[in-house]
Design a protein around this motif. Structure first.
Motif, PDB file in Angstrom:
ATOM      1  N   MET A 155      -8.868  23.813 -11.813  1.00  0.00           N
ATOM      2  CA  MET A 155      -7.753  24.467 -11.122  1.00  0.00           C
ATOM      3  C   MET A 155      -8.265  25.393 -10.027  1.00  0.00           C
ATOM      4  O   MET A 155      -7.704  25.454  -8.923  1.00  0.00           O
ATOM      5  N   ALA A 156      -9.341  26.116 -10.315  1.00  0.00           N
ATOM      6  CA  ALA A 156      -9.923  27.009  -9.308  1.00  0.00           C
ATOM      7  C   ALA A 156     -10.387  26.225  -8.080  1.00  0.00           C
ATOM      8  O   ALA A 156     -10.207  26.674  -6.940  1.00  0.00           O
ATOM      9  N   LYS A 157     -10.970  25.041  -8.299  1.00  0.00           N
ATOM     10  CA  LYS A 157     -11.411  24.211  -7.179  1.00  0.00           C
ATOM     11  C   LYS A 157     -10.233  23.779  -6.315  1.00  0.00           C
ATOM     12  O   LYS A 157     -10.340  23.731  -5.077  1.00  0.00           O
ATOM     13  N   LEU A 158      -9.109  23.469  -6.959  1.00  0.00           N
ATOM     14  CA  LEU A 158      -7.921  23.075  -6.204  1.00  0.00           C
ATOM     15  C   LEU A 158      -7.415  24.238  -5.345  1.00  0.00           C
ATOM     16  O   LEU A 158      -7.051  24.059  -4.180  1.00  0.00           O
ATOM     17  N   ILE A 159      -7.405  25.431  -5.928  1.00  0.00           N
ATOM     18  CA  ILE A 159      -6.924  26.603  -5.188  1.00  0.00           C
ATOM     19  C   ILE A 159      -7.866  26.911  -4.025  1.00  0.00           C
ATOM     20  O   ILE A 159      -7.422  27.232  -2.914  1.00  0.00           O
ATOM     21  N   ASP A 160      -9.169  26.779  -4.268  1.00  0.00           N
ATOM     22  CA  ASP A 160     -10.150  26.955  -3.186  1.00  0.00           C
ATOM     23  C   ASP A 160      -9.851  25.984  -2.038  1.00  0.00           C
ATOM     24  O   ASP A 160      -9.891  26.363  -0.855  1.00  0.00           O
ATOM     25  N   ALA A 161      -9.565  24.748  -2.391  1.00  0.00           N
ATOM     26  CA  ALA A 161      -9.310  23.720  -1.372  1.00  0.00           C
ATOM     27  C   ALA A 161      -8.040  24.023  -0.592  1.00  0.00           C
ATOM     28  O   ALA A 161      -7.990  23.837   0.640  1.00  0.00           O
ATOM     29  N   ILE A 162      -7.000  24.500  -1.279  1.00  0.00           N
ATOM     30  CA  ILE A 162      -5.736  24.829  -0.607  1.00  0.00           C
ATOM     31  C   ILE A 162      -5.952  25.943   0.413  1.00  0.00           C
ATOM     32  O   ILE A 162      -5.529  25.847   1.569  1.00  0.00           O
ATOM     33  N   VAL A 163      -6.622  26.989  -0.005  1.00  0.00           N
ATOM     34  CA  VAL A 163      -6.840  28.137   0.886  1.00  0.00           C
ATOM     35  C   VAL A 163      -7.762  27.762   2.044  1.00  0.00           C
ATOM     36  O   VAL A 163      -7.520  28.139   3.205  1.00  0.00           O
ATOM     37  N   LYS A 164      -8.818  27.019   1.755  1.00  0.00           N
ATOM     38  CA  LYS A 164      -9.767  26.618   2.803  1.00  0.00           C
ATOM     39  C   LYS A 164      -9.074  25.818   3.898  1.00  0.00           C
ATOM     40  O   LYS A 164      -9.365  25.984   5.093  1.00  0.00           O
ATOM     41  N   ASN A 165      -8.147  24.952   3.509  1.00  0.00           N
ATOM     42  CA  ASN A 165      -7.517  24.050   4.474  1.00  0.00           C
ATOM     43  C   ASN A 165      -6.263  24.605   5.128  1.00  0.00           C
ATOM     44  O   ASN A 165      -5.814  24.066   6.151  1.00  0.00           O
ATOM     45  N   PHE A 207     -10.373  14.071 -15.664  1.00  0.00           N
ATOM     46  CA  PHE A 207      -9.363  14.175 -14.608  1.00  0.00           C
ATOM     47  C   PHE A 207      -9.880  15.053 -13.468  1.00  0.00           C
ATOM     48  O   PHE A 207      -9.445  16.181 -13.267  1.00  0.00           O
ATOM     49  N   LEU A 208     -10.798  14.544 -12.689  1.00  0.00           N
ATOM     50  CA  LEU A 208     -11.483  15.308 -11.656  1.00  0.00           C
ATOM     51  C   LEU A 208     -10.565  15.639 -10.482  1.00  0.00           C
ATOM     52  O   LEU A 208      -9.747  14.807 -10.064  1.00  0.00           O
ATOM     53  N   PRO A 209     -10.695  16.832  -9.925  1.00  0.00           N
ATOM     54  CA  PRO A 209      -9.879  17.195  -8.757  1.00  0.00           C
ATOM     55  C   PRO A 209     -10.052  16.225  -7.588  1.00  0.00           C
ATOM     56  O   PRO A 209      -9.108  15.991  -6.828  1.00  0.00           O
ATOM     57  N   SER A 210     -11.241  15.651  -7.458  1.00  0.00           N
ATOM     58  CA  SER A 210     -11.511  14.743  -6.336  1.00  0.00           C
ATOM     59  C   SER A 210     -10.603  13.516  -6.339  1.00  0.00           C
ATOM     60  O   SER A 210     -10.372  12.909  -5.287  1.00  0.00           O
ATOM     61  N   TYR A 211     -10.072  13.151  -7.520  1.00  0.00           N
ATOM     62  CA  TYR A 211      -9.210  11.976  -7.603  1.00  0.00           C
ATOM     63  C   TYR A 211      -7.929  12.129  -6.782  1.00  0.00           C
ATOM     64  O   TYR A 211      -7.395  11.149  -6.268  1.00  0.00           O
ATOM     65  N   PHE A 212      -7.438  13.349  -6.676  1.00  0.00           N
ATOM     66  CA  PHE A 212      -6.133  13.499  -6.026  1.00  0.00           C
ATOM     67  C   PHE A 212      -6.091  14.568  -4.935  1.00  0.00           C
ATOM     68  O   PHE A 212      -5.009  14.946  -4.483  1.00  0.00           O
ATOM     69  N   LEU A 213      -7.245  15.020  -4.475  1.00  0.00           N
ATOM     70  CA  LEU A 213      -7.258  16.041  -3.425  1.00  0.00           C
ATOM     71  C   LEU A 213      -6.570  15.559  -2.144  1.00  0.00           C
ATOM     72  O   LEU A 213      -5.812  16.310  -1.515  1.00  0.00           O
ATOM     73  N   GLU A 214      -6.826  14.320  -1.764  1.00  0.00           N
ATOM     74  CA  GLU A 214      -6.204  13.800  -0.542  1.00  0.00           C
ATOM     75  C   GLU A 214      -4.683  13.764  -0.677  1.00  0.00           C
ATOM     76  O   GLU A 214      -3.953  14.076   0.269  1.00  0.00           O
ATOM     77  N   LYS A 215      -4.221  13.400  -1.859  1.00  0.00           N
ATOM     78  CA  LYS A 215      -2.777  13.363  -2.103  1.00  0.00           C
ATOM     79  C   LYS A 215      -2.202  14.778  -2.047  1.00  0.00           C
ATOM     80  O   LYS A 215      -1.103  15.002  -1.526  1.00  0.00           O
ATOM     81  N   LEU A 216      -2.942  15.746  -2.576  1.00  0.00           N
ATOM     82  CA  LEU A 216      -2.514  17.143  -2.523  1.00  0.00           C
ATOM     83  C   LEU A 216      -2.459  17.637  -1.076  1.00  0.00           C
ATOM     84  O   LEU A 216      -1.505  18.313  -0.679  1.00  0.00           O
ATOM     85  N   TYR A 217      -3.478  17.292  -0.279  1.00  0.00           N
ATOM     86  CA  TYR A 217      -3.478  17.707   1.122  1.00  0.00           C
ATOM     87  C   TYR A 217      -2.262  17.155   1.866  1.00  0.00           C
ATOM     88  O   TYR A 217      -1.608  17.861   2.639  1.00  0.00           O
ATOM     89  N   THR A 218      -1.977  15.878   1.635  1.00  0.00           N
ATOM     90  CA  THR A 218      -0.817  15.250   2.289  1.00  0.00           C
ATOM     91  C   THR A 218       0.462  15.987   1.941  1.00  0.00           C
ATOM     92  O   THR A 218       1.299  16.263   2.802  1.00  0.00           O
ATOM     93  N   PHE A 219       0.604  16.328   0.660  1.00  0.00           N
ATOM     94  CA  PHE A 219       1.784  17.061   0.200  1.00  0.00           C
ATOM     95  C   PHE A 219       1.866  18.433   0.876  1.00  0.00           C
ATOM     96  O   PHE A 219       2.922  18.832   1.383  1.00  0.00           O
ATOM     97  N   ILE A 220       0.756  19.148   0.887  1.00  0.00           N
ATOM     98  CA  ILE A 220       0.742  20.497   1.446  1.00  0.00           C
ATOM     99  C   ILE A 220       1.115  20.517   2.917  1.00  0.00           C
ATOM    100  O   ILE A 220       1.937  21.322   3.379  1.00  0.00           O
TER     101      ILE A 220
END
Length: 344
Positions: A191-201, A327-340
Motif C-alpha cells: 500500500m505504501a508503494k502505491l501511495i508513493d507512486a500516486i504522489v510521485k506522478n 498480489f504485487l503493486p506492479s500488476y495494476f499500477l498502469e491501471k491505477l495511473y489511468t484511473f487517476i
C-alpha cells in the motif's frame, strides 16, 4: 455491516416508487445508522444493538416489539439466526428472504442467490432487488445506493479541510489504507508503494481513512512511505465520525484502497473509486457499478487465474496471507495511473 445496510437501502426507494403512502421501516445494527440517516424513503428505524447480539432475552424482547407493529410484509435480507427469530415472531403474512435449507420454513417465499451478475450493478444489488419482486410484481430497474449529506455537513467538512491547510484546488485523494480486518487489508508495504507512486506522478494531497483503533496500523503505512510522500499526507485530517468521513470524502477527487464499506460509501456519494479486492472475496458480488472509468477494481484473480482453479472460498480464505503476497503493486499500477489521470 455498513456496506450491507447501505446496499439494502435500495429496496426502500423501489418500494416507495410503487407504494408512496406505505410505512417502510428498517431494522439495522445501530452503528450503521449514519449511512442511511436522512434517507427520504424510510419512515422509521429499529435498532439492533449489542444487547440483542449478546442476549437471547433481549433478542426476544425486540422480536415482540416488532410484532406489535403488525407489519404486513417482512423482508429479511440476511436470514441469520437473529433475523430468523424476529421474522418468525413478526406475525407478518408475507415473509421473504434468501433461501437457506434450515430456515426456509419460516418464510412464505425464498430466493436462491444468483452467482453470475447480469448487469454492472453486481450480485449484491441484483440479489437484493429480487427479494421485492413478489411485492412489486414487475421487472425492476437497477437502483444505486445513495447517502444523503446535508449542505451544512459538506460546508463544515470544507472548513475542516481548509483549517488543516488542504488546498481544495489541488488534487485530493482519500486512501482506504486498511480493510475491516487483516484478511481484507492489502499488505502495508504494498500500500505504501502505491501511495508513493500516486504522489510521485501527481503531487496530489493524500488523506487516510482510518478509525482511532486503527491509528497505529495507519501510522505504519505512513512510516513506510518515502519522506517526499509523507510531506503530502495529511495524517491528522480524518473524520472523527462516519458522517464526518463521508462529508470529507465528498471533497476528494477519488477514493482508492481496500474493498469494503468505505468504497461502497464513496460510490453512494458519487465519488470515483479504485478498489483493491482481498483474494478470498468474490469480486462479482461487490464490484458494483464498475465501468473501468469512474469505478474500477482489481483482484489477484485478474492476473493469476491459475491460483484460483479448483479452490473453494474456504481454501482461499485460509490462505489469504500468501495470496496477498502474490498480489504485487506492479500488476495494476498502469491501471491505477489511468484511473487517476481521469479524475485529476
Amino acid at each position: 455491516m455498513i456496506g450491507d445496510v447501505l446496499t439494502s437501502s435500495i429496496l426502500f426507494e423501489a418500494l416507495r416508487q410503487k407504494y408512496p403512502k406505505a410505512q417502510l421501516d428498517y431494522l439495522i445494527n445501530s452503528h450503521t445508522y449514519p449511512v442511511v440517516e436522512n434517507n427520504p424513503f424510510i419512515n422509521n428505524f429499529i435498532f439492533f444493538t449489542k444487547a440483542e447480539a449478546s442476549s437471547k432475552k433481549a433478542l426476544f424482547k425486540l422480536a415482540k416489539s416488532v410484532k406489535k407493529s403488525n407489519y404486513d410484509i417482512v423482508i429479511d435480507v440476511y436470514s441469520k439466526f437473529s433475523s430468523n427469530i424476529i421474522t418468525l415472531f413478526s406475525g407478518a403474512k408475507v415473509k421473504i428472504s434468501k433461501h437457506k435449507w434450515y430456515s426456509a420454513a419460516i418464510y412464505t417465499k425464498t430466493f436462491n442467490e444468483a452467482n453470475v451478475a447480469k448487469t454492472n450493478a453486481g450480485l449484491a444489488i441484483e440479489n437484493r432487488l429480487q427479494l421485492i419482486t413478489p411485492i412489486l410484481k414487475e421487472s425492476l430497474k437497477i437502483i444505486q445506493p445513495k447517502i444523503y449529506l446535508t449542505a451544512s455537513e459538506i460546508e463544515h467538512s470544507k472548513q475542516f479541510l481548509l483549517k488543516h491547510h488542504i488546498d481544495l484546488n489541488t488534487p485530493l485523494f482519500m486512501i482506504s489504507v486498511l480493510g475491516s480486518g487483516d484478511n481484507k487489508t492489502y499488505p502495508l508495504p504494498y500500500m505504501a508503494k502505491l501511495i508513493d507512486a500516486i504522489v510521485k506522478n501527481t503531487n496530489a494531497q493524500i488523506l487516510f481513512n482510518y478509525i482511532p483503533s486503527q491509528k497505529e496500523q495507519a501510522r505504519a503505512v505512513f512510516n513506510l512511505c518515502k519522506n517526499t510522500t509523507q510531506n503530502n499526507i495529511f495524517f491528522n485530517a480524518f473524520g472523527k465520525s462516519l458522517r464526518d468521513f463521508l462529508a470529507i470524502t465528498k471533497h476528494c477527487n477519488a477514493l482508492i484502497g481496500n474493498e469494503g464499506g468505505a468504497v461502497n460509501m464513496a460510490k453512494a456519494i458519487d465519488i470515483p473509486t479504485f478498489t483493491i479486492f482481498s483474494p478470498w472475496i468474490k469480486k462479482e458480488a461487490w464490484s458494483m457499478f464498475e465501468d473501468d472509468k469512474k469505478h474500477v477494481s482489481v483482484h489477484l484473480k485478474d492476473f493469476k487465474t491459475a491460483l484460483f482453479e479448483g479452490k473453494s472460498s474456504k481454501d482461499l480464505k485460509s490462505h489469504w496471507q500468501s495470496l496477498y503476497q502474490e498480489f504485487l503493486p506492479s500488476y495494476f499500477l498502469e491501471k491505477l495511473y489511468t484511473f487517476i489521470y481521469l479524475h485529476l
